[in-house]
Design a protein around this motif. Structure first.
Motif, PDB file in Angstrom:
ATOM      1  N   UNK A  73      14.379 -10.290 -19.492  1.00 37.97           N
ATOM      2  CA  UNK A  73      13.196 -10.321 -18.641  1.00 37.97           C
ATOM      3  C   UNK A  73      13.586 -10.338 -17.168  1.00 37.97           C
ATOM      4  N   UNK A  74      14.657 -11.102 -16.840  1.00 38.31           N
ATOM      5  CA  UNK A  74      15.104 -11.149 -15.443  1.00 38.31           C
ATOM      6  C   UNK A  74      15.652  -9.794 -15.008  1.00 38.31           C
ATOM      7  N   UNK A  75      16.398  -9.128 -15.898  1.00 40.72           N
ATOM      8  CA  UNK A  75      16.919  -7.805 -15.575  1.00 40.72           C
ATOM      9  C   UNK A  75      15.778  -6.814 -15.350  1.00 40.72           C
ATOM     10  N   UNK A  76      14.779  -6.843 -16.196  1.00 38.75           N
ATOM     11  CA  UNK A  76      13.640  -5.939 -16.036  1.00 38.75           C
ATOM     12  C   UNK A  76      12.880  -6.225 -14.747  1.00 38.75           C
ATOM     13  N   UNK A  77      12.752  -7.505 -14.404  1.00 39.72           N
ATOM     14  CA  UNK A  77      12.050  -7.859 -13.164  1.00 39.72           C
ATOM     15  C   UNK A  77      12.818  -7.368 -11.935  1.00 39.72           C
ATOM     16  N   UNK A  78      14.161  -7.513 -11.973  1.00 40.47           N
ATOM     17  CA  UNK A  78      14.968  -7.031 -10.843  1.00 40.47           C
ATOM     18  C   UNK A  78      14.888  -5.514 -10.719  1.00 40.47           C
ATOM     19  N   UNK A  79      14.930  -4.818 -11.849  1.00 41.99           N
ATOM     20  CA  UNK A  79      14.825  -3.358 -11.807  1.00 41.99           C
ATOM     21  C   UNK A  79      13.461  -2.918 -11.306  1.00 41.99           C
ATOM     22  N   UNK A  80      12.430  -3.610 -11.726  1.00 46.84           N
ATOM     23  CA  UNK A  80      11.080  -3.268 -11.259  1.00 46.84           C
ATOM     24  C   UNK A  80      10.944  -3.508  -9.765  1.00 46.84           C
ATOM     25  N   UNK A  81      11.548  -4.571  -9.262  1.00 47.82           N
ATOM     26  CA  UNK A  81      11.503  -4.851  -7.826  1.00 47.82           C
ATOM     27  C   UNK A  81      12.248  -3.787  -7.037  1.00 47.82           C
ATOM     28  N   UNK A  82      13.387  -3.339  -7.565  1.00 49.53           N
ATOM     29  CA  UNK A  82      14.139  -2.286  -6.894  1.00 49.53           C
ATOM     30  C   UNK A  82      13.357  -0.979  -6.877  1.00 49.53           C
ATOM     31  N   UNK A  83      12.702  -0.663  -7.997  1.00 51.93           N
ATOM     32  CA  UNK A  83      11.881   0.548  -8.035  1.00 51.93           C
ATOM     33  C   UNK A  83      10.704   0.456  -7.072  1.00 51.93           C
ATOM     34  N   UNK A  84      10.141  -0.717  -6.942  1.00 50.69           N
ATOM     35  CA  UNK A  84       9.014  -0.892  -6.025  1.00 50.69           C
ATOM     36  C   UNK A  84       9.453  -0.660  -4.581  1.00 50.69           C
ATOM     37  N   UNK A  85      10.648  -1.172  -4.235  1.00 43.66           N
ATOM     38  CA  UNK A  85      11.158  -0.953  -2.884  1.00 43.66           C
ATOM     39  C   UNK A  85      11.430   0.526  -2.620  1.00 43.66           C
ATOM     40  N   UNK A  86      12.038   1.197  -3.593  1.00 43.09           N
ATOM     41  CA  UNK A  86      12.296   2.626  -3.433  1.00 43.09           C
ATOM     42  C   UNK A  86      11.005   3.425  -3.304  1.00 43.09           C
ATOM     43  N   UNK A  87       9.996   3.043  -4.084  1.00 41.89           N
ATOM     44  CA  UNK A  87       8.715   3.730  -4.001  1.00 41.89           C
ATOM     45  C   UNK A  87       8.070   3.528  -2.635  1.00 41.89           C
ATOM     46  N   UNK A  88       8.176   2.317  -2.093  1.00 39.30           N
ATOM     47  CA  UNK A  88       7.627   2.066  -0.761  1.00 39.30           C
ATOM     48  C   UNK A  88       8.342   2.904   0.300  1.00 39.30           C
ATOM     49  N   UNK A  89       9.668   3.010   0.188  1.00 41.48           N
ATOM     50  CA  UNK A  89      10.406   3.838   1.141  1.00 41.48           C
ATOM     51  C   UNK A  89      10.017   5.307   1.035  1.00 41.48           C
ATOM     52  N   UNK A  90       9.867   5.795  -0.210  1.00 37.30           N
ATOM     53  CA  UNK A  90       9.461   7.189  -0.380  1.00 37.30           C
ATOM     54  C   UNK A  90       8.060   7.437   0.158  1.00 37.30           C
ATOM     55  N   UNK A  91       7.163   6.487  -0.054  1.00 38.73           N
ATOM     56  CA  UNK A  91       5.808   6.641   0.473  1.00 38.73           C
ATOM     57  C   UNK A  91       5.802   6.649   1.997  1.00 38.73           C
ATOM     58  N   UNK A  92       6.636   5.820   2.601  1.00 41.11           N
ATOM     59  CA  UNK A  92       6.728   5.823   4.060  1.00 41.11           C
ATOM     60  C   UNK A  92       7.253   7.164   4.575  1.00 41.11           C
ATOM     61  N   UNK A  93       8.304   7.685   3.912  1.00 38.97           N
ATOM     62  CA  UNK A  93       8.843   8.975   4.332  1.00 38.97           C
ATOM     63  C   UNK A  93       7.829  10.098   4.142  1.00 38.97           C
ATOM     64  N   UNK A  94       7.088  10.056   3.004  1.00 42.63           N
ATOM     65  CA  UNK A  94       6.076  11.085   2.765  1.00 42.63           C
ATOM     66  C   UNK A  94       4.970  11.019   3.812  1.00 42.63           C
ATOM     67  N   UNK A  95       4.563   9.797   4.155  1.00 41.65           N
ATOM     68  CA  UNK A  95       3.534   9.652   5.186  1.00 41.65           C
ATOM     69  C   UNK A  95       4.030  10.159   6.535  1.00 41.65           C
TER      70      UNK A  95
END
Length: 327
Positions: A73-95
């Protein structure tokens, strides 16, 4: 000698080894020392009460801490947090890219793209007439062939200029060929910009906007250009072209002029070969774009209907027809 006189078979005198004086003395002395030692006497206690050496406590053995593996569960939570950060960066670049694209679009809409061809100095009163940018307007798959067509047009202009010089030398060597010199100047002034407008710009627009009508217009005009190249390379006298026939006919008059005219005839021949090769390459690219004659007709009809001049003329004709009917 008395030792040798004794009888070896006679029983020897019994000798007791423990009766030897040296042995008796040693055993007697050791016994007396042991009998005199008392471990509980004061002297023995004084001997034992000497300086004591402190004994260091034994160090604790190293104990390895067991590794605690994170739970799934901790591994999945860390991976989800990393994906969320990457998604935020991609959204900023797209904007950011969208904002820049909107700014460029608004700028182009408000003032239009500034023409950059031909590249003229700024101090001249004549300004560029066209906008041309291969990297911006032409897709990557078509940039190479489009640039080759542009280089062919430049080679075409250089060949026509050399043809003027060759025909001038032709006229100097023989005055009866003044017509060729005059026509060569006319071909240079007419075909240099004409080729740019009639077959280079259409193929540029065809690759830029995937226009079937531009492709068909290019094929129609460029086919005639190939025929013209062949005629120029042949070099019929009095046609204003320094081709093979004209250059060979000058061998008896002036070999230097004939050689120069042959060089120009070679330029015309290379033009014809390159034109045929590039025509095939453009046709192969055209077949991959999905263009068709029906699509070209549709684009032509839509372009005519949406043209402001045509709309104005059609509305004027309709208004006059209505007025005539009422009258």
């Amino acid at each position: 000698m008395s030792g040798f006189d004794s009888n070896p078979f006679v029983h020897p005198v019994d000798v007791n080894p423990f009766q030897d004086p040296s042995v008796t003395q040693v055993t007697t002395t050791g016994t007396e020392g042991l009998q005199e030692f008392n471990p509980f006497s004061a002297r023995a206690l004084d001997d034992l009460s000497g300086p004591t050496i402190p004994v260091s406590a034994p160090s604790q053995p190293a104990v390895l801490q067991p590794t605690v593996e994170p739970s799934p569960r901790a591994v999945a939570a860390a991976a989800q947090e990393e994906l969320r950060k990457q998604q935020e960066e991609l959204e900023k670049k797209a904007a950011e890219l969208q904002r820049k694209e909107e700014e460029l679009h608004n700028r182009d809409t408000s003032r239009g793209k500034e023409n950059n061809w031909p590249p003229l100095p700024k101090f001249l009163p004549i300004k560029p007439c066209f906008y041309q940018d291969f990297n911006e307007e032409i897709p990557v798959d078509y940039q190479k062939i489009c640039k080759r067509m542009y280089y062919l047009w430049m080679y075409h202009c250089v060949t026509l200029f050399l043809n003027v010089l060759a025909c001038m030398a032709y006229f100097i060597a023989d005055a009866q060929f003044g017509v060729d010199f005059g026509l060569s100047i006319l071909w240079f002034l007419l075909f240099s910009p004409g080729a740019f407008l009639c077959w280079y710009r259409p193929v540029y627009k065809a690759f830029r906007s995937d226009s079937s009508f531009s492709f068909f217009f290019f094929f129609f005009i460029f086919s005639f250009q190939v025929v013209v190249y062949v005629i120029q390379s042949v070099g019929i006298p009095k046609w204003g072209n320094s081709g093979w026939i004209s250059s060979i006919s000058m061998l008896g008059t002036s070999k230097a002029v004939a050689v120069f005219m042959m060089v120009v005839a070679g330029f015309f021949t290379v033009n014809a070969v390159l034109a045929i090769t590039l025509l095939k390459m453009v046709h192969s690219k055209y077949r991959r774009t999905g263009a068709s004659f029906q699509k070209a007709q549709q684009e032509f009809s839509q372009g005519v209907v949406t043209n402001n001049t045509f709309q104005t003329a059609a509305s004027s004709a309709a208004a006059s027809a209505v007025q005539g009917a009422f009258r």
